[in-house]
Design a protein around this motif. Sequence first.
Motif, short mmCIF file in Angstrom:
data_model
loop_
_atom_site.label_atom_id
_atom_site.label_comp_id
_atom_site.label_asym_id
_atom_site.label_seq_id
_atom_site.Cartn_x
_atom_site.Cartn_y
_atom_site.Cartn_z
N GLU A 52 6.71 27.49 28.45
CA GLU A 52 6.98 26.05 28.48
C GLU A 52 7.22 25.51 27.07
OE1 GLU A 52 6.42 23.40 31.18
OE2 GLU A 52 7.15 25.11 32.34
N GLY A 53 6.34 25.88 26.15
CA GLY A 53 6.45 25.37 24.79
C GLY A 53 7.65 25.93 24.05
N PHE A 54 7.91 27.23 24.21
CA PHE A 54 9.03 27.84 23.51
C PHE A 54 10.37 27.33 24.04
CE2 PHE A 54 7.26 32.05 21.55
CZ PHE A 54 6.49 31.29 20.68
N ALA A 55 10.46 27.02 25.32
CA ALA A 55 11.70 26.44 25.85
C ALA A 55 12.00 25.12 25.16
CB ALA A 55 11.59 26.26 27.36
N ALA A 56 10.97 24.30 24.97
CA ALA A 56 11.16 23.03 24.27
C ALA A 56 11.48 23.25 22.80
CB ALA A 56 9.90 22.17 24.42
N PHE A 57 10.76 24.17 22.16
CA PHE A 57 10.99 24.44 20.74
C PHE A 57 12.42 24.93 20.52
CE2 PHE A 57 8.07 25.22 16.98
CZ PHE A 57 9.09 25.40 16.04
N GLU A 58 12.87 25.86 21.35
CA GLU A 58 14.24 26.38 21.25
C GLU A 58 15.25 25.24 21.37
OE1 GLU A 58 17.45 29.13 20.97
OE2 GLU A 58 15.31 29.46 20.57
N ALA A 59 15.03 24.35 22.34
CA ALA A 59 15.96 23.22 22.53
C ALA A 59 16.00 22.30 21.32
CB ALA A 59 15.56 22.44 23.79
N LEU A 60 14.87 22.18 20.63
CA LEU A 60 14.78 21.28 19.48
C LEU A 60 15.42 21.85 18.22
CD1 LEU A 60 11.15 19.99 20.05
CD2 LEU A 60 13.22 18.59 20.16
N VAL A 61 15.47 23.18 18.11
CA VAL A 61 16.02 23.76 16.88
C VAL A 61 17.42 24.34 17.06
CG1 VAL A 61 13.78 24.22 15.82
CG2 VAL A 61 14.81 25.96 17.29
N ALA A 62 17.79 24.73 18.28
CA ALA A 62 19.11 25.32 18.49
C ALA A 62 20.20 24.27 18.28
CB ALA A 62 19.20 25.90 19.90
N ASP A 63 21.20 24.61 17.48
CA ASP A 63 22.35 23.73 17.26
C ASP A 63 21.97 22.37 16.67
OD1 ASP A 63 24.10 25.69 18.33
OD2 ASP A 63 23.61 25.00 20.35
N ASN A 64 20.78 22.27 16.08
CA ASN A 64 20.39 21.03 15.42
C ASN A 64 20.82 21.12 13.96
OD1 ASN A 64 18.76 19.04 13.96
ND2 ASN A 64 17.64 18.77 15.88
N PRO A 65 21.52 20.13 13.45
CA PRO A 65 21.99 20.22 12.06
C PRO A 65 20.87 20.31 11.04
CG PRO A 65 22.39 18.03 12.97
CD PRO A 65 21.99 18.90 14.11
N PRO A 124 2.94 32.76 13.91
CA PRO A 124 1.76 33.27 14.62
C PRO A 124 1.88 33.16 16.13
CG PRO A 124 1.08 31.99 12.72
CD PRO A 124 2.56 31.76 12.87
N GLN A 125 2.55 32.11 16.61
CA GLN A 125 2.69 31.98 18.06
C GLN A 125 3.67 33.01 18.62
OE1 GLN A 125 0.68 29.65 19.88
NE2 GLN A 125 1.31 31.20 21.36
N LEU A 140 11.03 37.43 24.99
CA LEU A 140 11.47 36.42 24.02
C LEU A 140 12.98 36.26 23.98
CD1 LEU A 140 9.00 37.25 21.10
CD2 LEU A 140 8.91 35.31 22.66
N SER A 141 13.71 36.98 24.80
CA SER A 141 15.18 36.90 24.75
C SER A 141 15.73 35.51 25.07
CB SER A 141 15.80 37.95 25.68
OG SER A 141 15.41 37.72 27.03
N PRO A 142 15.03 34.66 25.84
CA PRO A 142 15.58 33.31 26.07
C PRO A 142 15.53 32.39 24.85
CG PRO A 142 14.09 33.94 27.86
CD PRO A 142 13.89 34.91 26.75
N TYR A 143 14.96 32.88 23.73
CA TYR A 143 14.75 32.01 22.57
C TYR A 143 15.43 32.61 21.34
CZ TYR A 143 11.08 31.40 26.04
OH TYR A 143 10.41 31.27 27.22
N PRO A 144 16.75 32.71 21.33
CA PRO A 144 17.44 33.39 20.23
C PRO A 144 17.26 32.71 18.88
CG PRO A 144 19.01 32.28 21.67
CD PRO A 144 17.70 32.24 22.37
N THR A 145 17.16 31.39 18.86
CA THR A 145 16.99 30.70 17.58
C THR A 145 15.60 30.99 17.01
OG1 THR A 145 18.37 28.94 18.50
CG2 THR A 145 17.32 28.51 16.37
N LEU A 146 14.60 31.02 17.87
CA LEU A 146 13.25 31.34 17.40
C LEU A 146 13.21 32.76 16.85
CD1 LEU A 146 10.90 29.74 20.10
CD2 LEU A 146 12.15 28.67 18.22
N LEU A 147 13.89 33.67 17.51
CA LEU A 147 13.92 35.06 17.03
C LEU A 147 14.63 35.15 15.68
CD1 LEU A 147 14.71 36.86 20.39
CD2 LEU A 147 12.64 37.18 19.02
N ARG A 148 15.69 34.38 15.51
CA ARG A 148 16.41 34.40 14.24
C ARG A 148 15.54 33.84 13.12
NH1 ARG A 148 18.54 30.77 11.36
NH2 ARG A 148 18.67 29.12 12.93
N ILE A 149 14.86 32.73 13.39
CA ILE A 149 13.97 32.14 12.39
C ILE A 149 12.82 33.09 12.06
CG2 ILE A 149 12.30 30.27 11.98
CD1 ILE A 149 14.21 28.47 13.67
N GLU A 150 12.28 33.73 13.08
CA GLU A 150 11.21 34.70 12.86
C GLU A 150 11.66 35.82 11.92
OE1 GLU A 150 8.15 37.32 15.58
OE2 GLU A 150 10.30 37.42 16.03
#
Length: 219
Positions: free
Chosen positions: A142-155, A175-176, A187-197
Amino acid sequence: MTDTLRLYSYWRSSAAYRVRIGLNLKGLAYELVPVHLLRDGGEQRKPEYLRTNPQGLVPVLMHGQRPLRQSLSILEYLDEVWPEPALMPASARERQRVRALAQLVACDIHPLNNLRVLQYFDRTWGVPQPERDEWVKHWIREGFAAFEALVADNPATGAFCQGDSPTLADCCLIPQMYNARRFGLDLSPYPTLLRIEQACLALPAFDLARPENQPDCPP
Protein backbone atom coordinates in the motif's frame (compact mmCIF):
# COMPACT_ATOMS: atom_id res chain seq x y z
CA MET A 1 30.28 21.05 18.53
CA THR A 2 32.83 18.42 19.52
CA ASP A 3 30.86 16.21 21.91
CA THR A 4 31.10 12.54 21.06
CA LEU A 5 28.27 10.74 19.31
CA ARG A 6 27.07 7.34 20.51
CA LEU A 7 24.30 5.48 18.65
CA TYR A 8 22.19 2.83 20.34
CA SER A 9 21.26 0.60 17.45
CA TYR A 10 20.12 -2.87 16.37
CA TRP A 11 21.48 -4.18 13.10
CA ARG A 12 18.06 -4.93 11.60
CA SER A 13 16.15 -1.93 12.98
CA SER A 14 15.06 0.22 10.05
CA ALA A 15 14.75 3.29 12.28
CA ALA A 16 18.36 2.87 13.43
CA TYR A 17 19.36 2.17 9.80
CA ARG A 18 17.98 5.60 8.83
CA VAL A 19 20.16 7.33 11.41
CA ARG A 20 23.25 5.35 10.43
CA ILE A 21 22.76 6.57 6.86
CA GLY A 22 22.40 10.17 8.02
CA LEU A 23 25.50 10.02 10.20
CA ASN A 24 27.48 8.52 7.33
CA LEU A 25 26.25 11.11 4.84
CA LYS A 26 27.40 13.82 7.25
CA GLY A 27 30.77 12.12 7.64
CA LEU A 28 30.32 12.00 11.41
CA ALA A 29 32.25 9.49 13.51
CA TYR A 30 30.18 7.72 16.13
CA GLU A 31 30.38 4.85 18.57
CA LEU A 32 27.82 2.13 17.92
CA VAL A 33 26.23 0.53 20.98
CA PRO A 34 24.28 -2.61 20.03
CA VAL A 35 20.90 -3.17 21.70
CA HIS A 36 19.66 -6.69 20.95
CA LEU A 37 15.90 -6.50 20.47
CA LEU A 38 15.34 -10.26 20.90
CA ARG A 39 17.92 -11.57 23.37
CA ASP A 40 16.61 -12.25 26.91
CA GLY A 41 13.22 -10.82 26.04
CA GLY A 42 14.75 -7.73 24.44
CA GLU A 43 17.54 -5.60 25.87
CA GLN A 44 15.47 -2.50 25.02
CA ARG A 45 13.11 -3.51 27.85
CA LYS A 46 15.81 -3.61 30.52
CA PRO A 47 15.61 -0.88 33.22
CA GLU A 48 19.02 0.54 32.32
CA TYR A 49 17.96 1.11 28.71
CA LEU A 50 14.52 2.43 29.66
CA ARG A 51 16.29 5.17 31.59
CA THR A 52 17.79 6.23 28.25
CA ASN A 53 14.56 5.82 26.28
CA PRO A 54 11.34 5.23 28.23
CA GLN A 55 9.70 4.03 24.99
CA GLY A 56 12.03 1.06 24.87
CA LEU A 57 12.89 1.68 21.22
CA VAL A 58 15.98 2.19 19.11
CA PRO A 59 17.63 4.33 17.98
CA VAL A 60 18.86 6.74 20.61
CA LEU A 61 21.72 9.04 19.65
CA MET A 62 23.73 10.43 22.54
CA HIS A 63 25.35 13.75 21.69
CA GLY A 64 27.67 14.12 24.64
CA GLN A 65 25.30 13.63 27.59
CA ARG A 66 22.18 14.61 25.63
CA PRO A 67 19.92 11.76 24.49
CA LEU A 68 18.21 12.30 21.15
CA ARG A 69 15.22 10.12 20.31
CA GLN A 70 13.01 9.36 17.28
CA SER A 71 14.84 8.80 14.00
CA LEU A 72 13.32 11.65 11.96
CA SER A 73 13.89 14.12 14.76
CA ILE A 74 17.48 12.90 15.11
CA LEU A 75 18.11 13.32 11.37
CA GLU A 76 16.75 16.87 11.37
CA TYR A 77 18.88 17.64 14.44
CA LEU A 78 21.97 16.41 12.57
CA ASP A 79 21.04 18.65 9.67
CA GLU A 80 20.71 21.69 11.93
CA VAL A 81 23.93 21.09 13.87
CA TRP A 82 26.01 19.93 10.88
CA PRO A 83 24.36 21.64 7.88
CA GLU A 84 26.65 20.22 5.17
CA PRO A 85 25.95 18.13 3.23
CA ALA A 86 22.29 19.00 3.66
CA LEU A 87 19.64 16.34 4.18
CA MET A 88 16.90 18.88 3.51
CA PRO A 89 16.50 21.04 0.38
CA ALA A 90 16.68 24.81 0.33
CA SER A 91 13.06 25.84 -0.30
CA ALA A 92 10.07 25.37 1.99
CA ARG A 93 8.10 23.63 -0.77
CA GLU A 94 10.91 21.14 -1.42
CA ARG A 95 11.39 20.51 2.30
CA GLN A 96 7.67 19.80 2.65
CA ARG A 97 7.85 17.22 -0.15
CA VAL A 98 10.86 15.51 1.43
CA ARG A 99 9.17 15.39 4.85
CA ALA A 100 5.99 14.01 3.30
CA LEU A 101 7.89 11.19 1.57
CA ALA A 102 9.89 10.42 4.73
CA GLN A 103 6.75 10.35 6.87
CA LEU A 104 4.96 8.12 4.37
CA VAL A 105 7.50 5.47 5.37
CA ALA A 106 8.19 6.39 8.99
CA CYS A 107 4.59 7.13 10.03
CA ASP A 108 2.40 5.08 7.69
CA ILE A 109 4.34 1.95 6.64
CA HIS A 110 6.92 1.18 9.28
CA PRO A 111 4.78 1.34 12.47
CA LEU A 112 2.45 -1.33 11.10
CA ASN A 113 5.26 -3.86 10.61
CA ASN A 114 7.38 -2.94 13.60
CA LEU A 115 8.77 -5.78 15.73
CA ARG A 116 6.58 -4.96 18.73
CA VAL A 117 3.42 -5.09 16.57
CA LEU A 118 4.36 -8.49 15.16
CA GLN A 119 5.26 -9.77 18.64
CA TYR A 120 1.85 -8.62 19.92
CA PHE A 121 0.12 -10.51 17.10
CA ASP A 122 2.10 -13.61 18.03
CA ARG A 123 2.08 -13.52 21.82
CA THR A 124 -1.32 -11.98 22.53
CA TRP A 125 -3.51 -13.10 19.62
CA GLY A 126 -1.60 -16.17 18.40
CA VAL A 127 -1.64 -15.00 14.79
CA PRO A 128 0.24 -17.61 12.68
CA GLN A 129 3.47 -16.61 10.92
CA PRO A 130 2.03 -16.69 7.34
CA GLU A 131 -0.73 -14.27 8.32
CA ARG A 132 1.75 -11.99 10.10
CA ASP A 133 3.96 -11.97 7.01
CA GLU A 134 1.01 -11.14 4.77
CA TRP A 135 0.06 -8.25 7.08
CA VAL A 136 3.55 -6.81 6.65
CA LYS A 137 3.54 -7.21 2.86
CA HIS A 138 0.06 -5.71 2.52
CA TRP A 139 1.01 -2.46 4.23
CA ILE A 140 4.34 -2.17 2.43
CA ARG A 141 2.54 -2.69 -0.90
CA GLU A 142 0.00 0.00 0.00
CA GLY A 143 2.70 2.46 0.99
CA PHE A 144 5.07 1.69 -1.89
CA ALA A 145 2.28 2.09 -4.44
CA ALA A 146 1.70 5.61 -3.14
CA PHE A 147 5.42 6.37 -2.91
CA GLU A 148 5.99 5.20 -6.50
CA ALA A 149 3.12 7.40 -7.71
CA LEU A 150 4.60 10.41 -5.92
CA VAL A 151 8.11 10.08 -7.35
CA ALA A 152 7.56 8.56 -10.82
CA ASP A 153 7.61 11.20 -13.58
CA ASN A 154 7.68 13.99 -10.99
CA PRO A 155 9.98 16.82 -12.10
CA ALA A 156 11.27 17.17 -8.52
CA THR A 157 12.57 13.59 -8.58
CA GLY A 158 16.14 13.26 -9.78
CA ALA A 159 18.68 10.55 -9.16
CA PHE A 160 17.24 10.47 -5.64
CA CYS A 161 13.80 11.11 -4.15
CA GLN A 162 14.32 14.87 -4.36
CA GLY A 163 16.83 16.11 -6.90
CA ASP A 164 20.31 14.72 -7.33
CA SER A 165 21.45 14.59 -3.72
CA PRO A 166 20.19 12.17 -1.04
CA THR A 167 17.78 13.63 1.50
CA LEU A 168 15.80 12.61 4.54
CA ALA A 169 13.39 10.80 2.20
CA ASP A 170 16.12 8.49 0.89
CA CYS A 171 17.27 7.79 4.45
CA CYS A 172 13.77 6.42 5.11
CA LEU A 173 13.14 4.68 1.80
CA ILE A 174 16.23 2.47 1.68
CA PRO A 175 15.68 0.69 5.04
CA GLN A 176 12.07 0.04 4.05
CA MET A 177 13.24 -1.51 0.78
CA TYR A 178 15.44 -3.81 2.88
CA ASN A 179 12.40 -4.77 4.98
CA ALA A 180 10.35 -5.44 1.87
CA ARG A 181 12.96 -7.88 0.59
CA ARG A 182 13.23 -9.51 3.98
CA PHE A 183 9.54 -10.41 3.79
CA GLY A 184 9.73 -11.54 0.17
CA LEU A 185 7.76 -8.70 -1.40
CA ASP A 186 7.81 -8.44 -5.19
CA LEU A 187 9.35 -5.03 -5.90
CA SER A 188 8.91 -5.06 -9.69
CA PRO A 189 5.80 -2.80 -9.54
CA TYR A 190 8.01 0.01 -8.16
CA PRO A 191 10.65 0.73 -10.84
CA THR A 192 11.36 4.27 -9.65
CA LEU A 193 11.97 3.09 -6.10
CA LEU A 194 14.33 0.41 -7.41
CA ARG A 195 16.21 3.00 -9.47
CA ILE A 196 16.56 5.34 -6.49
CA GLU A 197 17.67 2.44 -4.30
CA GLN A 198 20.40 1.55 -6.78
CA ALA A 199 21.65 5.15 -6.78
CA CYS A 200 21.67 5.25 -2.99
CA LEU A 201 23.42 1.95 -2.42
CA ALA A 202 26.17 2.99 -4.83
CA LEU A 203 27.19 5.60 -2.21
CA PRO A 204 29.51 4.46 0.60
CA ALA A 205 27.34 6.20 3.21
CA PHE A 206 24.40 3.93 2.38
CA ASP A 207 26.50 0.82 1.82
CA LEU A 208 28.25 1.11 5.20
CA ALA A 209 24.88 1.49 6.93
CA ARG A 210 23.46 -1.77 5.55
CA PRO A 211 22.31 -4.23 8.23
CA GLU A 212 24.75 -6.91 7.06
CA ASN A 213 27.65 -4.47 7.55
CA GLN A 214 26.92 -3.84 11.24
CA PRO A 215 29.15 -5.28 13.98
CA ASP A 216 26.13 -6.86 15.74
CA CYS A 217 24.89 -8.63 12.60
CA PRO A 218 24.93 -12.40 13.23
CA PRO A 219 27.46 -14.40 11.19
